[in-house]
Design a protein around this motif. Structure first.
Motif, PDB file in Angstrom:
ATOM      1  N   ASP A   2      31.964 -56.270 -14.070  1.00  9.46           N
ATOM      2  CA  ASP A   2      31.402 -57.575 -13.740  1.00  9.46           C
ATOM      3  C   ASP A   2      31.442 -58.466 -14.979  1.00  9.46           C
ATOM      4  OD1 ASP A   2      30.753 -56.415 -11.275  1.00  9.46           O
ATOM      5  OD2 ASP A   2      28.783 -55.802 -12.016  1.00  9.46           O
ATOM      6  N   THR A  38      26.521 -55.326 -13.560  1.00  8.26           N
ATOM      7  CA  THR A  38      25.346 -56.120 -13.166  1.00  8.26           C
ATOM      8  C   THR A  38      24.679 -55.585 -11.896  1.00  8.26           C
ATOM      9  OG1 THR A  38      26.654 -57.685 -11.851  1.00  8.26           O
ATOM     10  CG2 THR A  38      26.318 -58.214 -14.189  1.00  8.26           C
ATOM     11  N   ARG A  39      25.112 -54.429 -11.406  1.00 13.63           N
ATOM     12  CA  ARG A  39      24.543 -53.910 -10.154  1.00 13.63           C
ATOM     13  C   ARG A  39      23.033 -53.712 -10.231  1.00 13.63           C
ATOM     14  NH1 ARG A  39      28.912 -49.334  -8.952  1.00 13.63           N
ATOM     15  NH2 ARG A  39      28.734 -49.336 -11.203  1.00 13.63           N
ATOM     16  N   GLY A  42      21.346 -57.031  -9.974  1.00 17.18           N
ATOM     17  CA  GLY A  42      21.528 -57.593  -8.647  1.00 17.18           C
ATOM     18  C   GLY A  42      20.682 -56.914  -7.587  1.00 17.18           C
ATOM     19  N   ASP A  45      16.686 -57.603  -9.014  1.00 15.81           N
ATOM     20  CA  ASP A  45      16.281 -58.942  -9.441  1.00 15.81           C
ATOM     21  C   ASP A  45      15.470 -58.875 -10.735  1.00 15.81           C
ATOM     22  OD1 ASP A  45      16.446 -61.712  -9.058  1.00 15.81           O
ATOM     23  OD2 ASP A  45      14.475 -61.793  -8.098  1.00 15.81           O
ATOM     24  N   THR A  50      19.975 -57.048 -17.267  1.00  9.31           N
ATOM     25  CA  THR A  50      21.162 -57.868 -17.474  1.00  9.31           C
ATOM     26  C   THR A  50      21.031 -58.584 -18.822  1.00  9.31           C
ATOM     27  OG1 THR A  50      22.644 -59.490 -16.434  1.00  9.31           O
ATOM     28  CG2 THR A  50      20.262 -59.888 -16.217  1.00  9.31           C
TER      29      THR A  50
END
Length: 122
Positions: A2, A38-39, A42, A45, A50
């Protein structure tokens, strides 16, 4: 992998090979691409999983407005090294530093250096 892109950052620094550049200063722009997974962020939240974009900006500002150097290559390398040091989640980064209106003969919009660095590789 990502990617997180932070583009169009603008700063004022005193870098350059000519004495007047070090005295008068000039604009510098930067684009940063960070490669990471970035899973986790994501799915949850959760900012801690990140890269905080504001921290990317602040680190870029420190380098581009920091201690003067002669070469755009040096600025670009310093910034990429700092990004990899600061953000352990980042596996690689692409950094582009742009010097608009360089003081060289002829008509140029800008000069730029773009490099890609990976964690654990020289």
């Amino acid at each position: 992998m990502d990617k997180i892109l932070v583009q169009g950052m603008r700063f004022y620094g005193y870098h350059g090979a000519f004495p007047e550049e070090n005295k008068l200063g000039q604009r510098f722009y930067a684009d940063v691409t960070l490669e990471l997974d970035t899973r986790g962020a994501g799915e949850t939240d959760d900012l801690s999983k990140t890269v905080n974009y504001a921290k990317v900006y602040e680190l870029t500002k420190e380098v581009l407005e920091g201690e003067p150097v002669k070469l755009v290559e040096t600025l670009t390398a310093q910034l990429s090294d700092r990004l990899l040091e600061e953000f352990s989640i980042v596996e690689a980064c692409v950094v582009k530093v742009i010097k608009p209106d360089p003081p060289i003969p002829g008509h140029y919009d800008s000069v730029a250096v773009e490099i890609r660095r990976e964690r654990g590789k020289d």
